[in-house]
Design a protein around this motif. Sequence first.
Motif, PDB file in Angstrom:
ATOM      1  N   LEU A 114      10.847  54.068  49.513  1.00 25.21           N
ATOM      2  CA  LEU A 114      12.281  54.839  50.097  1.00 25.21           C
ATOM      3  C   LEU A 114      12.852  55.965  49.473  1.00 25.21           C
ATOM      4  N   ARG A 115      13.976  56.526  50.131  1.00 20.58           N
ATOM      5  CA  ARG A 115      14.693  57.567  49.451  1.00 20.58           C
ATOM      6  C   ARG A 115      15.863  57.255  49.467  1.00 20.58           C
ATOM      7  N   THR A 116      16.639  57.584  48.158  1.00 21.83           N
ATOM      8  CA  THR A 116      17.819  57.367  48.063  1.00 21.83           C
ATOM      9  C   THR A 116      18.510  58.392  47.021  1.00 21.83           C
ATOM     10  N   CYS A 117      19.734  58.282  46.795  1.00 23.30           N
ATOM     11  CA  CYS A 117      20.168  59.253  45.665  1.00 23.30           C
ATOM     12  C   CYS A 117      20.734  58.593  44.523  1.00 23.30           C
ATOM     13  N   CYS A 118      20.376  59.149  43.330  1.00 22.19           N
ATOM     14  CA  CYS A 118      20.496  58.336  42.171  1.00 22.19           C
ATOM     15  C   CYS A 118      22.117  58.175  41.795  1.00 22.19           C
ATOM     16  N   TYR A 119      22.972  58.948  42.604  1.00 21.96           N
ATOM     17  CA  TYR A 119      24.422  58.797  42.311  1.00 21.96           C
ATOM     18  C   TYR A 119      25.069  57.827  43.241  1.00 21.96           C
ATOM     19  N   ASN A 121      25.481  53.714  44.797  1.00 19.03           N
ATOM     20  CA  ASN A 121      25.267  52.452  44.578  1.00 19.03           C
ATOM     21  C   ASN A 121      23.897  52.018  44.819  1.00 19.03           C
ATOM     22  N   ALA A 122      23.276  52.213  45.877  1.00 21.10           N
ATOM     23  CA  ALA A 122      22.034  51.734  46.397  1.00 21.10           C
ATOM     24  C   ALA A 122      21.167  51.891  45.355  1.00 21.10           C
ATOM     25  N   TYR A 123      21.203  53.300  44.586  1.00 23.11           N
ATOM     26  CA  TYR A 123      20.239  53.385  43.590  1.00 23.11           C
ATOM     27  C   TYR A 123      20.120  52.253  42.538  1.00 23.11           C
ATOM     28  N   GLU A 124      21.150  52.044  42.174  1.00 21.20           N
ATOM     29  CA  GLU A 124      21.133  50.923  41.227  1.00 21.20           C
ATOM     30  C   GLU A 124      20.861  49.453  41.568  1.00 21.20           C
ATOM     31  N   PHE A 125      20.972  49.269  43.006  1.00 23.84           N
ATOM     32  CA  PHE A 125      20.581  47.934  43.662  1.00 23.84           C
ATOM     33  C   PHE A 125      19.045  48.130  43.628  1.00 23.84           C
ATOM     34  N   TYR A 126      18.597  49.014  44.218  1.00 17.59           N
ATOM     35  CA  TYR A 126      17.000  49.097  44.171  1.00 17.59           C
ATOM     36  C   TYR A 126      16.246  49.093  43.097  1.00 17.59           C
ATOM     37  N   LYS A 127      16.986  49.671  41.779  1.00 17.82           N
ATOM     38  CA  LYS A 127      16.533  49.746  40.523  1.00 17.82           C
ATOM     39  C   LYS A 127      16.342  48.381  39.915  1.00 17.82           C
ATOM     40  N   MET A 141      11.712  56.307  45.360  1.00 16.13           N
ATOM     41  CA  MET A 141      11.523  55.353  44.764  1.00 16.13           C
ATOM     42  C   MET A 141      10.492  54.370  45.286  1.00 16.13           C
ATOM     43  N   SER A 142       9.695  53.752  44.728  1.00 19.03           N
ATOM     44  CA  SER A 142       8.432  52.808  45.206  1.00 19.03           C
ATOM     45  C   SER A 142       8.670  51.495  44.359  1.00 19.03           C
ATOM     46  N   PHE A 143       8.067  50.322  45.188  1.00 21.53           N
ATOM     47  CA  PHE A 143       8.007  49.012  44.828  1.00 21.53           C
ATOM     48  C   PHE A 143       6.374  48.566  44.956  1.00 21.53           C
TER      49      PHE A 143
END
Length: 146
Positions: A114-119, A121-127, A141-143
């Motif tokens: 997927l693609r998201t931005c580190c700033y 909230n979704a970034y932290e959710f995916y992490k 990001m990848s899983f």
Amino acid sequence: MRIIRNATELDTDDIKKIYECALYGIEGIVERYFKFEEYVEFCLKHKFSYVAIDDDVVCGVLLAYEVPDLMFGKILYIELLAVFPEYQKRGIGTELLNILRMDAGNAGYQEITLRTCCYMNAYEFYKKYGFKDTKTDRRYMSFMLK
């Protein structure tokens, strides 16, 4: 009672509302995207699109599709994962990812990206879910499924 099911063309209007509210907070912004229905239709054809229904409301959506990859042969790309703000932090996004993960694994996929931005909230959710950064700019990001 919460239900997660495959999305259909009949869900397009609900998907549009979720997209507008969860990502922009502006109703009607999708009207600027004159091909939104085609975008949803494209994702639905790949059979990895889901909606979450809670309290008889379609409140979450995940749209993903297959992309070719030289290393893995085929991977799934999450185009959209969104939940109405008032339904967030209830596990709906996680449930949508869990269904995708199960279906993708059963279908022989190796990776979800997927693609998201580190700033965001979704970034932290995916992490927290287990996605890893794949680029130095922390947008991709990848899983790994296997």
